[in-house]
Design an enzyme around this catalytic site. Structure first.
Site, PDB file in Angstrom:
ATOM      1  N   ASP A  17      24.870  38.247  44.002  1.00  0.00           N
ATOM      2  CA  ASP A  17      23.963  36.930  44.281  1.00  0.00           C
ATOM      3  C   ASP A  17      24.278  36.352  45.852  1.00  0.00           C
ATOM      4  OD1 ASP A  17      23.474  36.380  41.212  1.00  0.00           O
ATOM      5  OD2 ASP A  17      25.661  36.311  41.164  1.00  0.00           O
ATOM      6  N   GLU A 274      22.429  45.100  42.588  1.00  0.00           N
ATOM      7  CA  GLU A 274      21.162  44.856  43.174  1.00  0.00           C
ATOM      8  C   GLU A 274      21.326  45.335  44.706  1.00  0.00           C
ATOM      9  OE1 GLU A 274      18.782  41.717  42.053  1.00  0.00           O
ATOM     10  OE2 GLU A 274      17.981  41.430  44.018  1.00  0.00           O
ATOM     11  N   ASP A 275      22.158  44.786  45.433  1.00  0.00           N
ATOM     12  CA  ASP A 275      22.242  44.540  46.880  1.00  0.00           C
ATOM     13  C   ASP A 275      22.492  46.091  47.494  1.00  0.00           C
ATOM     14  OD1 ASP A 275      21.527  43.327  49.362  1.00  0.00           O
ATOM     15  OD2 ASP A 275      23.711  43.554  49.761  1.00  0.00           O
TER      16      ASP A 275
HETATM   17  C1  LIG Z   1      33.101  45.710  47.771  1.00  0.00           C
HETATM   18  C2  LIG Z   1      32.086  45.130  48.787  1.00  0.00           C
HETATM   19  C3  LIG Z   1      30.889  44.699  48.503  1.00  0.00           C
HETATM   20  N1  LIG Z   1      29.908  44.408  49.611  1.00  0.00           N
HETATM   21  C4  LIG Z   1      28.677  43.612  49.217  1.00  0.00           C
HETATM   22  C5  LIG Z   1      27.597  44.438  49.383  1.00  0.00           C
HETATM   23  C6  LIG Z   1      26.923  43.795  48.521  1.00  0.00           C
HETATM   24  O1  LIG Z   1      26.030  42.669  49.594  1.00  0.00           O
HETATM   25  C7  LIG Z   1      27.441  43.040  47.420  1.00  0.00           C
HETATM   26  C8  LIG Z   1      27.504  43.536  45.971  1.00  0.00           C
HETATM   27  O2  LIG Z   1      26.543  43.443  45.367  1.00  0.00           O
HETATM   28  P1  LIG Z   1      25.602  44.430  44.332  1.00  0.00           P
HETATM   29  O3  LIG Z   1      25.636  45.603  44.997  1.00  0.00           O
HETATM   30  O4  LIG Z   1      24.271  43.617  44.149  1.00  0.00           O
HETATM   31  O5  LIG Z   1      26.641  44.403  43.011  1.00  0.00           O
HETATM   32  P2  LIG Z   1      27.496  43.113  42.360  1.00  0.00           P
HETATM   33  O6  LIG Z   1      27.733  43.927  41.004  1.00  0.00           O
HETATM   34  O7  LIG Z   1      28.603  42.770  43.218  1.00  0.00           O
HETATM   35  O8  LIG Z   1      26.451  42.069  42.018  1.00  0.00           O
HETATM   36  C9  LIG Z   1      25.771  42.007  40.825  1.00  0.00           C
HETATM   37  O9  LIG Z   1      25.886  40.835  40.532  1.00  0.00           O
HETATM   38  C10 LIG Z   1      25.449  40.234  39.242  1.00  0.00           C
HETATM   39  C11 LIG Z   1      25.597  38.656  39.104  1.00  0.00           C
HETATM   40  C12 LIG Z   1      23.880  40.439  39.259  1.00  0.00           C
HETATM   41  O10 LIG Z   1      23.220  40.210  38.153  1.00  0.00           O
HETATM   42  C13 LIG Z   1      23.666  41.893  39.725  1.00  0.00           C
HETATM   43  O11 LIG Z   1      22.540  42.088  39.804  1.00  0.00           O
HETATM   44  C14 LIG Z   1      24.370  42.169  40.811  1.00  0.00           C
HETATM   45  O12 LIG Z   1      23.710  41.546  41.968  1.00  0.00           O
HETATM   46  O13 LIG Z   1      28.869  42.938  47.878  1.00  0.00           O
HETATM   47  C15 LIG Z   1      30.425  44.203  50.637  1.00  0.00           C
HETATM   48  O14 LIG Z   1      29.832  43.754  51.776  1.00  0.00           O
HETATM   49  N2  LIG Z   1      31.823  44.745  50.961  1.00  0.00           N
HETATM   50  C16 LIG Z   1      32.729  45.189  50.178  1.00  0.00           C
HETATM   51  O15 LIG Z   1      33.860  45.683  50.372  1.00  0.00           O
END
Ligand SMILES: Cc1cn([C@H]2C[C@H](O)[C@@H](COP(=O)(O)OP(=O)(O)O[C@H]3O[C@@H](C)[C@H](O)[C@@H](O)[C@H]3O)O2)c(=O)[nH]c1=O
Length: 378
Positions: A17, A274-275
């Site tokens: 999010d 998602e991201d």
């Molecule tokens: C582990 C890690 C993540 N990230 C960032 C990358 C992405 O912007 C973010 C991870 O987001 P996502 O890949 O979307 O996975 P997520 O599982 O963290 O987020 C999820 O959250 C839920 C509430 C939503 O419903 C899902 O659709 C999804 O958005 O964290 C970093 O920048 N550094 C890190 O070390």
């Protein structure tokens, strides 16, 4: 005068999010020239992926965006709403703020939805819904086709990616910052996923593989089962764990700004949500997507819809290989056979990832689409 935009983000769990809204806020400011505030209720999660965000501060400016802690006292101190209000992922705007929007009258209210390739998303994209007090709320769906709101993609992203690939030293330099020194010929795999019962079989397949594999594990729920598989109490950043042809390293949290570089370095990106899923597509490398699990298997329809679109121009054998891999992972099933099939089609999947990237790059990005929707609405 620059139009003002307020983005509201409630962190449900994880980083998706805030990950999405933070990228969007920066692009709306930097690339579209709006004055942007990002309201977020969980600054601690934000700080994990963006350490420059300070804890315990109500308002702070960063990258041209005003970050505001979404808490009751600060909201009720507001006396005017922005010109455009993005309610991210149906996060429910505060009543006081809605009253300000009603009072202002000329406000564009957008609900930014979660990303899905299901065809109904394109049909619902930009539909209005009348709210009490006469305001309209428009549903804005990001997506993979021209009739949706597009994907987040910074203007310079692909040029940066190409420069990274053109240089011999940039990947090495990035990997050195996280204490990773791959051996020649090793397959590099990023691993970011939800808890998954198929994990031990994936690790087994990687360790039995004929090629050496180095897994770069992001912090998260897989840590304890990985430690168990290596017969360790816990994993430590900076240490390497090895079994036959598998070496695994736990990474520290990586700043979101650097997250792309990690994906660019790897031959396969296991991503989630998602991201990171979208960033893996801009990396142009084969990917294994762990979709965010939803009640009653709703996520499986979402997975199928994306797979159908993604694999459209792929040859039949590679489609089967990829399908097997993604299904096994998302059903938390045994990964052994799926891994063997994947490695046999890896090259074709690599070329396909670049074709998909080029195709997606033809569409306007989400921030551009939002800005043009606003222009038309005015
Ligand atoms: C582990 C890690 C993540 N990230 C960032 C990358 C992405 O912007 C973010 C991870 O987001 P996502 O890949 O979307 O996975 P997520 O599982 O963290 O987020 C999820 O959250 C839920 C509430 C939503 O419903 C899902 O659709 C999804 O958005 O964290 C970093 O920048 N550094 C890190 O070390």
């Amino acid at each position: 005068m620059r139009a003002t935009w307020d983005i509201f983000c409630r962190v449900i769990d994880n980083f998706g999010d805030i990950g999405v809204t933070w990228r969007l806020a920066q692009q709306l400011q930097r690339e579209q020239g709006f004055a942007v505030r990002l309201w977020v209720d969980d600054v601690v999660s934000f700080n994990k992926i963006c350490p420059a965000v300070q804890l315990g501060v109500d308002q702070q400016g960063l990258a041209g965006v005003l970050i505001c802690h979404w808490r009751e006292g600060l909201i009720s101190a507001q006396s005017e709403s922005a010109d455009v209000v993005i309610e991210a992922f149906a996060c429910q705007l505060p009543e006081h703020y809605i009253a300000l929007m009603r009072a202002k009258q000329q406000v564009l209210w957008l609900n930014l939805e979660y990303l899905t390739a299901e065809p109904w998303a394109a049909q619902c994209h930009t539909l209005p819904s009348l709210q009490s007090g006469g305001l309209q709320k428009y549903f804005f769906f990001p997506g993979f086709t021209e009739d949706t709101g597009g994907l987040l993609r910074e203007q310079g992203l692909l040029a940066q990616r190409n420069d990274f690939f053109a240089s011999d030293s940039l990947a090495q330099a990035f990997l050195a910052t996280v204490q990773v020194q791959p051996l020649p010929g090793e397959r590099l795999i990023s691993l970011f996923a939800y808890a998954n019962q198929g994990l031990p079989s994936l690790l087994q397949a990687l360790s039995n593989d004929t090629r050496r594999n180095r897994v770069l594990l992001l912090p998260g729920p897989l840590q304890s089962s990985v430690a168990q598989w290596f017969a360790e109490q816990s994993l430590q950043v900076g240490r390497s764990y090895q079994k036959n042809n598998l070496t695994l390293q736990l990474l520290p949290y990586i700043e979101q700004e650097q997250f792309d570089q990690l994906l660019w370095c790897c031959d396969l990106n296991c991503v989630r949500g998602e991201d990171s899923f979208v960033r893996a597509q801009w990396a142009g490398k084969p990917m294994l997507w762990h979709i965010y699990p939803q009640e009653e298997g709703a996520h499986l329809l979402k997975l199928k819809a994306f797979f159908t679109l993604y694999s459209d121009a792929l040859d039949d054998d590679s489609v089967q290989a990829l399908k097997h891999l993604w299904q096994a992972w998302n059903q938390q099933a045994d990964m052994g056979a799926a891994w063997a099939l994947f490695t046999a089609h890896e090259e074709k999947l690599q070329s396909h990832a670049m074709r998909w990237l080029a195709q997606q790059n033809n569409y306007p990005d989400l921030a551009t689409k939002l800005a043009s929707f606003y222009e038309k609405w005015l």
